[in-house]
Design an enzyme around this catalytic site. Sequence first.
Site, PDB file in Angstrom:
ATOM      1  N   GLY A 188      81.583  54.832  58.062  1.00 51.26           N
ATOM      2  CA  GLY A 188      81.377  56.339  57.232  1.00 51.26           C
ATOM      3  C   GLY A 188      82.921  57.084  57.061  1.00 51.26           C
ATOM      4  N   SER A 202      87.096  59.055  59.851  1.00 48.87           N
ATOM      5  CA  SER A 202      86.165  58.110  59.580  1.00 48.87           C
ATOM      6  C   SER A 202      85.675  57.342  60.993  1.00 48.87           C
ATOM      7  CB  SER A 202      86.678  57.059  58.740  1.00 48.87           C
ATOM      8  OG  SER A 202      88.172  56.259  59.146  1.00 48.87           O
ATOM      9  N   ASP A 203      84.483  56.537  60.828  1.00 50.43           N
ATOM     10  CA  ASP A 203      84.121  55.976  61.909  1.00 50.43           C
ATOM     11  C   ASP A 203      83.484  54.507  61.638  1.00 50.43           C
ATOM     12  OD1 ASP A 203      83.742  56.311  65.110  1.00 50.43           O
ATOM     13  OD2 ASP A 203      81.993  55.487  64.433  1.00 50.43           O
ATOM     14  N   ILE A 204      83.404  53.709  62.381  1.00 50.19           N
ATOM     15  CA  ILE A 204      82.903  52.341  61.875  1.00 50.19           C
ATOM     16  C   ILE A 204      82.156  51.922  63.237  1.00 50.19           C
ATOM     17  CG2 ILE A 204      85.012  51.095  62.673  1.00 50.19           C
ATOM     18  CD1 ILE A 204      84.224  49.118  60.447  1.00 50.19           C
TER      19      ILE A 204
END
Length: 273
Positions: A188, A151-153
């Site tokens: 995401g 994930s990434d933010i």
Amino acid sequence: MQSSHRPCNLLCPVAPSATTAPLPHQRPPHLLGTPPQRLLSPPSRLTQTRLLCCKTAMSTSSSSAAAAAGNPQPFKLILGSSSVARKNILNEMGFEFQVMTADIDERSIRREDPEELVMVLAEAKADAIMSRMRISDYQKEGDQPTLLITSDIVVVHEGIIREKPSTKEEARQFLKGYSGGHVSTVGGVVVTNLTTGKKLGSLDKAEVYFHDIPEEVIEKLIDEGVVFRVAGGLLLEHPLTLPFVEAVVGSSDSVMGLSKDVANKLIHEALTV
């Protein structure tokens, strides 16, 4: 006369202060709702598979319930992140998992659209981890399926994407900008079934409203150094920050880097073949 009451779906409200809530017309459009998940790549098994979008999936609490009942987790899970917050979130969800890190240069991947950026980064992390694996080991008949979650933010403030601050001055600028205002987060999540090759991704968004943050609190956060390890220097759960969080629109776990609802949904869908 317009009401100054906030929407009813606010989570984690903090004791009110004298700060007047912004009127609805002063806010940017709410970043709420998870877009439909999208299939990032088709299954790669040699045997024929089909995607059952309408078949009843396990309930979102099934893994936790199984753990509570002493039943083994029916799949293996790899968290593609060293984030303490993400580890804590998966632990809270009742999952057993191992940790692997992507070790990619995130700043070398650029997109102007925050939604596109987080999805590209989450996919890049998955690809980097998978490139170090012998995938055939995970595709043996009869083995438990193995899932990889990455994930990434990013934080979006006044229309500008903010990732991890690289200097004290940048961190100070970020945090002062949040004081008395609000930010949006865009996350995401990608779940890859290493056994079938099925890969799913989805977005999740939230907003955080702040009371005024005293300068001495900002300086303490910077001196601790932890702000340099999180997107936008935003530490929702930190004991120095939390008293100045007025409200969260959306889920707090999403702000901290991994939406439980999105993770559960993608995990269950990734297991459906």
